[in-house]
Design a protein around this motif. Structure first.
Motif, PDB file in Angstrom:
ATOM      1  N   ALA A  71      27.453  13.798  25.785  1.00 26.09           N
ATOM      2  CA  ALA A  71      27.626  14.467  24.447  1.00 26.09           C
ATOM      3  C   ALA A  71      27.372  13.592  23.216  1.00 26.09           C
ATOM      4  O   ALA A  71      28.075  13.797  22.192  1.00 26.09           O
ATOM      5  CB  ALA A  71      29.025  15.176  24.284  1.00 26.09           C
ATOM      6  N   GLY A  72      26.269  12.793  23.281  1.00 22.05           N
ATOM      7  CA  GLY A  72      25.906  12.102  21.967  1.00 22.05           C
ATOM      8  C   GLY A  72      24.943  13.094  21.305  1.00 22.05           C
ATOM      9  O   GLY A  72      24.803  14.186  21.314  1.00 22.05           O
ATOM     10  N   GLN A  73      24.097  12.259  20.510  1.00 26.89           N
ATOM     11  CA  GLN A  73      22.653  13.190  19.531  1.00 26.89           C
ATOM     12  C   GLN A  73      22.166  13.957  20.402  1.00 26.89           C
ATOM     13  O   GLN A  73      21.945  15.489  20.466  1.00 26.89           O
ATOM     14  CB  GLN A  73      22.341  12.295  18.990  1.00 26.89           C
ATOM     15  N   ALA A  74      21.656  13.575  21.605  1.00 28.24           N
ATOM     16  CA  ALA A  74      20.797  14.223  22.727  1.00 28.24           C
ATOM     17  C   ALA A  74      21.475  15.402  23.311  1.00 28.24           C
ATOM     18  O   ALA A  74      20.995  16.304  23.522  1.00 28.24           O
ATOM     19  CB  ALA A  74      20.083  13.102  23.567  1.00 28.24           C
ATOM     20  N   GLY A  75      22.698  15.002  23.803  1.00 33.09           N
ATOM     21  CA  GLY A  75      23.562  15.968  24.544  1.00 33.09           C
ATOM     22  C   GLY A  75      23.848  17.352  23.730  1.00 33.09           C
ATOM     23  O   GLY A  75      23.918  18.394  23.907  1.00 33.09           O
ATOM     24  N   LEU A  76      24.271  17.131  22.382  1.00 29.06           N
ATOM     25  CA  LEU A  76      24.739  17.986  21.627  1.00 29.06           C
ATOM     26  C   LEU A  76      23.661  18.857  20.965  1.00 29.06           C
ATOM     27  O   LEU A  76      23.860  20.236  20.797  1.00 29.06           O
ATOM     28  CB  LEU A  76      25.488  17.528  20.375  1.00 29.06           C
ATOM     29  N   SER A  77      22.442  18.180  20.754  1.00 24.77           N
ATOM     30  CA  SER A  77      21.157  18.782  20.507  1.00 24.77           C
ATOM     31  C   SER A  77      20.816  20.047  21.540  1.00 24.77           C
ATOM     32  O   SER A  77      20.593  21.200  21.287  1.00 24.77           O
ATOM     33  CB  SER A  77      20.033  17.803  20.177  1.00 24.77           C
ATOM     34  N   SER A  78      20.990  19.442  22.865  1.00 22.63           N
ATOM     35  CA  SER A  78      20.713  20.240  23.848  1.00 22.63           C
ATOM     36  C   SER A  78      21.416  21.584  23.972  1.00 22.63           C
ATOM     37  O   SER A  78      21.251  22.766  24.291  1.00 22.63           O
ATOM     38  CB  SER A  78      20.618  19.548  25.201  1.00 22.63           C
ATOM     39  N   ALA A  79      22.834  21.321  23.923  1.00 22.69           N
ATOM     40  CA  ALA A  79      23.895  22.213  24.033  1.00 22.69           C
ATOM     41  C   ALA A  79      23.590  23.176  22.925  1.00 22.69           C
ATOM     42  O   ALA A  79      23.894  24.587  23.152  1.00 22.69           O
ATOM     43  CB  ALA A  79      25.276  21.588  23.820  1.00 22.69           C
ATOM     44  N   TYR A  80      23.438  22.813  21.888  1.00 18.38           N
ATOM     45  CA  TYR A  80      22.824  23.966  20.525  1.00 18.38           C
ATOM     46  C   TYR A  80      22.065  24.838  21.027  1.00 18.38           C
ATOM     47  O   TYR A  80      22.210  26.157  20.864  1.00 18.38           O
ATOM     48  CB  TYR A  80      22.672  22.863  19.537  1.00 18.38           C
ATOM     49  N   HIS A  81      20.866  24.405  21.752  1.00 14.36           N
ATOM     50  CA  HIS A  81      20.038  25.295  21.800  1.00 14.36           C
ATOM     51  C   HIS A  81      20.069  26.055  23.318  1.00 14.36           C
ATOM     52  O   HIS A  81      19.587  27.090  23.380  1.00 14.36           O
ATOM     53  CB  HIS A  81      18.508  24.463  22.116  1.00 14.36           C
ATOM     54  N   LEU A  82      21.093  25.605  24.150  1.00 15.94           N
ATOM     55  CA  LEU A  82      21.441  26.133  25.368  1.00 15.94           C
ATOM     56  C   LEU A  82      22.244  27.415  24.842  1.00 15.94           C
ATOM     57  O   LEU A  82      22.359  28.347  25.619  1.00 15.94           O
ATOM     58  CB  LEU A  82      22.088  25.278  26.189  1.00 15.94           C
ATOM     59  N   ARG A  83      22.977  27.449  23.655  1.00 17.27           N
ATOM     60  CA  ARG A  83      23.830  28.495  23.442  1.00 17.27           C
ATOM     61  C   ARG A  83      23.053  29.807  23.074  1.00 17.27           C
ATOM     62  O   ARG A  83      23.518  31.001  23.414  1.00 17.27           O
ATOM     63  CB  ARG A  83      24.602  28.329  21.940  1.00 17.27           C
ATOM     64  N   SER A  84      21.906  29.774  22.776  1.00 17.73           N
ATOM     65  CA  SER A  84      21.048  30.794  22.406  1.00 17.73           C
ATOM     66  C   SER A  84      20.190  31.123  23.479  1.00 17.73           C
ATOM     67  O   SER A  84      19.261  32.160  23.400  1.00 17.73           O
ATOM     68  CB  SER A  84      20.436  30.662  21.148  1.00 17.73           C
ATOM     69  N   SER A  85      20.058  30.395  24.700  1.00 20.97           N
ATOM     70  CA  SER A  85      19.252  30.520  25.816  1.00 20.97           C
ATOM     71  C   SER A  85      19.266  31.717  26.714  1.00 20.97           C
ATOM     72  O   SER A  85      18.447  32.146  27.596  1.00 20.97           O
ATOM     73  CB  SER A  85      18.994  29.289  26.428  1.00 20.97           C
ATOM     74  N   GLY A  86      20.518  32.055  26.742  1.00 20.34           N
ATOM     75  CA  GLY A  86      21.067  33.175  27.670  1.00 20.34           C
ATOM     76  C   GLY A  86      21.352  32.393  29.128  1.00 20.34           C
ATOM     77  O   GLY A  86      21.579  33.260  30.186  1.00 20.34           O
ATOM     78  N   LEU A  87      21.490  30.972  29.071  1.00 18.05           N
ATOM     79  CA  LEU A  87      21.829  30.156  30.476  1.00 18.05           C
ATOM     80  C   LEU A  87      23.216  30.055  30.182  1.00 18.05           C
ATOM     81  O   LEU A  87      23.816  29.575  29.212  1.00 18.05           O
ATOM     82  CB  LEU A  87      20.995  29.044  30.783  1.00 18.05           C
ATOM     83  N   ASP A  88      23.936  30.059  31.389  1.00 16.51           N
ATOM     84  CA  ASP A  88      25.129  29.565  31.496  1.00 16.51           C
ATOM     85  C   ASP A  88      25.236  27.766  31.501  1.00 16.51           C
ATOM     86  O   ASP A  88      24.234  27.268  32.170  1.00 16.51           O
ATOM     87  CB  ASP A  88      26.005  29.636  32.580  1.00 16.51           C
ATOM     88  N   PHE A  89      25.930  26.986  30.905  1.00 25.14           N
ATOM     89  CA  PHE A  89      26.007  25.636  30.893  1.00 25.14           C
ATOM     90  C   PHE A  89      27.327  25.103  30.799  1.00 25.14           C
ATOM     91  O   PHE A  89      28.338  25.594  30.348  1.00 25.14           O
ATOM     92  CB  PHE A  89      25.076  25.042  29.776  1.00 25.14           C
ATOM     93  N   ALA A  90      27.326  23.700  31.179  1.00 23.17           N
ATOM     94  CA  ALA A  90      28.455  22.854  30.878  1.00 23.17           C
ATOM     95  C   ALA A  90      28.121  21.613  30.307  1.00 23.17           C
ATOM     96  O   ALA A  90      27.000  21.049  30.575  1.00 23.17           O
ATOM     97  CB  ALA A  90      29.329  22.653  32.283  1.00 23.17           C
ATOM     98  N   VAL A  91      28.930  21.066  29.710  1.00 27.90           N
ATOM     99  CA  VAL A  91      28.624  19.625  28.988  1.00 27.90           C
ATOM    100  C   VAL A  91      29.643  18.776  29.479  1.00 27.90           C
ATOM    101  O   VAL A  91      30.842  19.084  29.238  1.00 27.90           O
ATOM    102  CB  VAL A  91      28.573  19.619  27.257  1.00 27.90           C
ATOM    103  N   LEU A  92      29.336  17.587  29.929  1.00 26.51           N
ATOM    104  CA  LEU A  92      30.320  16.621  30.595  1.00 26.51           C
ATOM    105  C   LEU A  92      30.088  15.465  29.797  1.00 26.51           C
ATOM    106  O   LEU A  92      28.913  15.047  29.669  1.00 26.51           O
ATOM    107  CB  LEU A  92      30.117  16.475  32.055  1.00 26.51           C
ATOM    108  N   ASP A  93      31.276  14.789  29.394  1.00 29.49           N
ATOM    109  CA  ASP A  93      30.994  13.696  28.791  1.00 29.49           C
ATOM    110  C   ASP A  93      32.271  12.645  29.055  1.00 29.49           C
ATOM    111  O   ASP A  93      33.269  12.904  29.227  1.00 29.49           O
ATOM    112  CB  ASP A  93      31.333  13.872  27.063  1.00 29.49           C
ATOM    113  N   ALA A  94      31.750  11.434  29.291  1.00 28.66           N
ATOM    114  CA  ALA A  94      32.678  10.395  29.848  1.00 28.66           C
ATOM    115  C   ALA A  94      33.634   9.914  28.697  1.00 28.66           C
ATOM    116  O   ALA A  94      34.630   9.089  29.095  1.00 28.66           O
ATOM    117  CB  ALA A  94      31.738   9.282  30.376  1.00 28.66           C
ATOM    118  N   ASP A  95      33.262   9.819  27.368  1.00 29.79           N
ATOM    119  CA  ASP A  95      34.223   9.574  26.435  1.00 29.79           C
ATOM    120  C   ASP A  95      35.357  10.476  26.164  1.00 29.79           C
ATOM    121  O   ASP A  95      35.367  11.467  26.497  1.00 29.79           O
ATOM    122  CB  ASP A  95      33.358   9.174  25.120  1.00 29.79           C
ATOM    123  N   ALA A  96      36.507   9.851  25.654  1.00 29.22           N
ATOM    124  CA  ALA A  96      37.752  10.746  25.468  1.00 29.22           C
ATOM    125  C   ALA A  96      37.657  11.488  24.285  1.00 29.22           C
ATOM    126  O   ALA A  96      38.669  12.336  24.030  1.00 29.22           O
ATOM    127  CB  ALA A  96      38.898   9.723  25.266  1.00 29.22           C
TER     128      ALA A  96
END
Length: 350
Positions: free
Chosen positions: A11-36
């Motif tokens: 969930a750095g720059q690349a992961g958050l950008s991907s999640a932003y576009h997934l929100r409007s894609s119609g796909l279900d998704f989960a974002v997993l991040d190792a940091d606290a």
């Protein structure tokens, strides 16, 4: 076992950008991040890295990054921006979740194993970056050195170098940044690089940026390890670089040939006594968890077409190779989601 269409790892720059576009894609998704907490690798930058010396933060999609005061630590400012982005767009990052392995489930799906359980997914966007994989090259005699060795990733500030004789290894901007800080307190600083550094006059233009990215992209298309954007980028004459030149700190020496108990030694037999070797030698992609998928080819890299892994189109690597920059990661996130949406809509995978 949770099931979803797409798992985003990181969930750095690349992961958050991907999640932003997934929100409007119609796909279900989960974002997993190792940091606290939010922030990606920026949470771990050294405390003395201020926004005044950061090269620039490219906006995440849909939210402008308002530059904070120049003296604000980057490790505070950028994570705060990422946290605000997650709240604004309702990106429910699950953390801390350390992904340990990704395997083929045998039925067209993937198993994403972690310390918090296993997810079943139809596709994966990997956005794990490089910060957790600092690279230190081996030189003969390295294990005999009686002083201290550390990598950029473990640097916490100049105070611990007071009165020390320090060798800084590396030709990137971070090497010069840290050397300028350390020179204020160290007994001596010596800068060594494998190749003579190339300095660039004038601004870093979009055309030059595209040339740099194209070099890295050619490598990953050929199945070679990507190298880094930084390694293909010339050093710009920033105010910090000009300061270093004026102070005589840019008197670069070629790379030493071996390490001895009391210091370093060059091929011609000349030696230098050293207390600390600071390795500013970059990072490698954090991809060990993908090893069960056997994505690497015979040339040591993963053959890519854009963000898509050629050997397995269910896997996209965002923030890898040519997209390992803030602006590149944003564009790559959008492209990866577009391709996965088409792939998962295909009848064979429905």
């Amino acid at each position: 076992m949770p099931e979803t269409d797409v798992v985003v790892v990181g969930a750095g720059q690349a992961g958050l950008s991907s999640a932003y576009h997934l929100r409007s894609s119609g796909l279900d998704f989960a974002v997993l991040d190792a940091d606290a907490a939010p922030g990606g690798a920026w949470r771990h930058r050294w405390p003395t890295l201020r926004m005044a010396t950061v090269h620039g933060i490219f906006d995440l999609p849909g939210m402008h990054f308002t530059p904070p005061p120049p003296d604000e630590p980057a490790a505070d400012a950028v994570p705060a921006y990422f946290a605000a982005f997650e709240r604004e767009f309702g990106i429910g990052v699950q953390r801390p979740v350390a992904v340990t392995a990704v395997r083929d489930a045998g039925d067209g799906r993937l198993l994403v194993e972690s310390d918090k359980g296993t997810w079943t997914t139809r596709a994966l966007i990997n956005a794990t970056g490089t910060w957790t994989r600092p690279f230190v090259p081996y030189y003969p005699g390295q294990e005999t050195f009686l002083g201290r060795q550390l990598h950029t990733a473990h640097y916490r500030g100049p105070a611990e170098f007071a009165g020390k004789r320090v060798v800084v290894v590396g030709g990137g901007a971070s090497a010069v940044q840290l050397m300028v800080e350390i020179a204020d307190v160290a007994a001596t600083t010596t800068w060594v690089t494998r190749r003579p550094p190339v300095f660039r006059d004038g601004p870093f233009t979009p055309d030059h940026g595209r040339e740099v990215v194209a070099k890295v992209e050619a490598r990953v298309r050929a199945g070679l390890p990507p190298g880094s954007i930084a390694s293909a980028t010339e050093l710009a004459w920033t105010p910090l670089m000009r300061e270093a030149r004026e102070r005589g700190l840019l008197r670069r020496r070629p790379m030493f040939d071996r390490i001895v108990p009391g210091g370093v030694q060059w091929r011609d037999g000349t030696a230098q006594d050293v207390d600390v070797i600071l390795w500013c030698t970059g990072f490698r992609p954090a991809l060990d968890h993908l090893a069960p998928l056997r994505l690497r080819g015979p040339r040591g890299g993963i053959v890519m077409d854009g963000t898509r892994v050629v050997a397995d189109p269910r896997i996209h690597l965002v923030g890898y190779g040519p997209s390992a920059s803030t602006v590149g990661a944003n564009r790559a996130g959008r492209a990866a989601v577009r391709e996965l949406r088409a792939l998962l809509a295909a009848p064979a995978l429905a």
